[in-house]
Structures are given as structure tokens and as C-alpha cells.
Design a protein around this motif. Structure first.
Motif, mmCIF file in Angstrom:
data_model
loop_
_atom_site.group_PDB
_atom_site.id
_atom_site.type_symbol
_atom_site.label_atom_id
_atom_site.label_comp_id
_atom_site.label_asym_id
_atom_site.label_seq_id
_atom_site.Cartn_x
_atom_site.Cartn_y
_atom_site.Cartn_z
ATOM 1 N N ASN A 11 23.508 0.093 -25.972
ATOM 2 C CA ASN A 11 24.967 0.231 -26.045
ATOM 3 C C ASN A 11 25.511 1.020 -24.855
ATOM 4 O OD1 ASN A 11 27.628 0.052 -27.432
ATOM 5 N ND2 ASN A 11 27.362 2.260 -27.580
ATOM 6 N N ASN A 15 28.191 -0.596 -22.371
ATOM 7 C CA ASN A 15 29.458 0.115 -22.151
ATOM 8 C C ASN A 15 29.676 0.392 -20.667
ATOM 9 O OD1 ASN A 15 30.100 0.214 -24.844
ATOM 10 N ND2 ASN A 15 29.550 2.360 -25.129
ATOM 11 N N LYS A 66 38.681 -2.206 -25.944
ATOM 12 C CA LYS A 66 38.360 -3.544 -25.444
ATOM 13 C C LYS A 66 39.164 -4.611 -26.177
ATOM 14 C CE LYS A 66 33.963 -1.755 -24.075
ATOM 15 N NZ LYS A 66 32.515 -1.680 -24.264
ATOM 16 N N GLY A 75 29.707 0.784 -31.474
ATOM 17 C CA GLY A 75 28.524 1.172 -30.701
ATOM 18 C C GLY A 75 28.293 2.679 -30.673
#
Ligand code: ATP
Ligand code: MG
Length: 116
Positions: A11, A15, A66, A75
Motif C-alpha cells: 500500500n 500510494n 482519490k 489502505g
């Protein structure tokens, strides 16, 4: 434990790559070290960074900046839970326009229950 930590690190990498975006020749740096029985793994990116007003919200479940379909906002909240369960901690530093650094600390030795 190993597969959960893989999930945490994966994650972090996804990211970082989202923060860098398309075609920017961004850089992700992974560093590691040990200190007083703890191991740390740090992920730094050269992406867009995190607004100061969001820094204390990014670990909340479903917090995402997002677009719909790209992130669920789970996440970091799942990562936080996994790290906490292993008696570790996570630190973040970021400046808008200047990337972000996430540092995960974990005890070198886990007690028996946490090894599985
Ligand atoms: N490296 C980073 N650089 C900039 N912003 C970040 C970075 N990592 C996390 N963030 C911010 O924290 C928010 C939450 O991250 P988190 O991983 O929890 O969810 P997500 O990536 O949006 O969705 P998911 O991980 O569920 O697909 C992101 O939407 C983004 O705004
Ligand atoms: Mg994510």
C-alpha cells in the motif's frame, strides 16, 4: 504476519506511485535501519505531498483524496491496525509539493501470538 506486512508495504508503494502520478519521473526511496530493538522501514516519494489539514485524517477509514474507483481510503487505516497489532507504530512527514515520507517501526522480536 509476513503477508500482512507485505500488504502494508504494498500500500505504501502504490500510494507513493499515485502521489507521483503519470510521466513525472518520480522517485521512491526505501530505507531501513534498527534502533533499540526496533526495525524501521521508510518510504519516501517525490510526489505531490499531503495537505497539512489532511495529515491527521489519512489513517481514518474511508478517507481518500482519490477519484471514485481509484481508492477506497482503507489502505492506511488497515496498515495502521496491522502495525498496531504488532506493537509497532507509523510516522508520516510531508510538505505539499515536496513528497511524503512514511516510516514504519516494528519490534525486532514478536511475541508468540503475533508470529502467525
Ligand atoms: N505517499 C503519499 N503521498 C501523498 N498522499 C498520500 C500518500 N499516501 C497516502 N496519501 C493520502 O492519504 C489518503 C489515504 O490513503 P489510503 O492508502 O488509506 O487510501 P487510498 O490510497 O486513497 O485508497 P486505497 O489504499 O484503499 O486504495 C490518500 O487518498 C492520499 O490522499
Ligand atoms: Mg492506498
Amino acid at each position: 504476519m509476513a503477508s500482512q506486512l507485505n500488504q502494508v508495504f504494498m500500500n505504501m508503494l502504490i500510494n507513493a506511485s499515485h502521489a507521483i502520478g503519470d510521466g513525472n519521473h518520480g522517485k521512491i526511496t526505501i530505507r531501513t535501519g534498527t534502533e533499540n530493538g526496533m526495525v524501521w522501514v521508510e518510504f519516501s516519494d517525490t510526489g505531490k505531498g499531503i495537505a497539512p489539514e489532511n495529515l491527521n485524517r489519512i489513517f481514518d477509514p474511508f478517507f481518500t483524496t482519490k477519484p471514485v474507483g481509484k481508492g477506497t481510503g482503507l489502505g492506511l487505516s488497515l496498515s495502521f491496525g496491522i502495525i498496531e497489532k504488532h506493537h509497532g507504530r507509523i510516522e508520516v512527514e510531508s510538505e505539499v509539493g515536496n513528497g511524503a515520507t512514511f516510516r514504519v517501526w516494528l519490534p525486532v522480536r514478536q511475541s508468540r501470538e503475533e508470529k502467525t
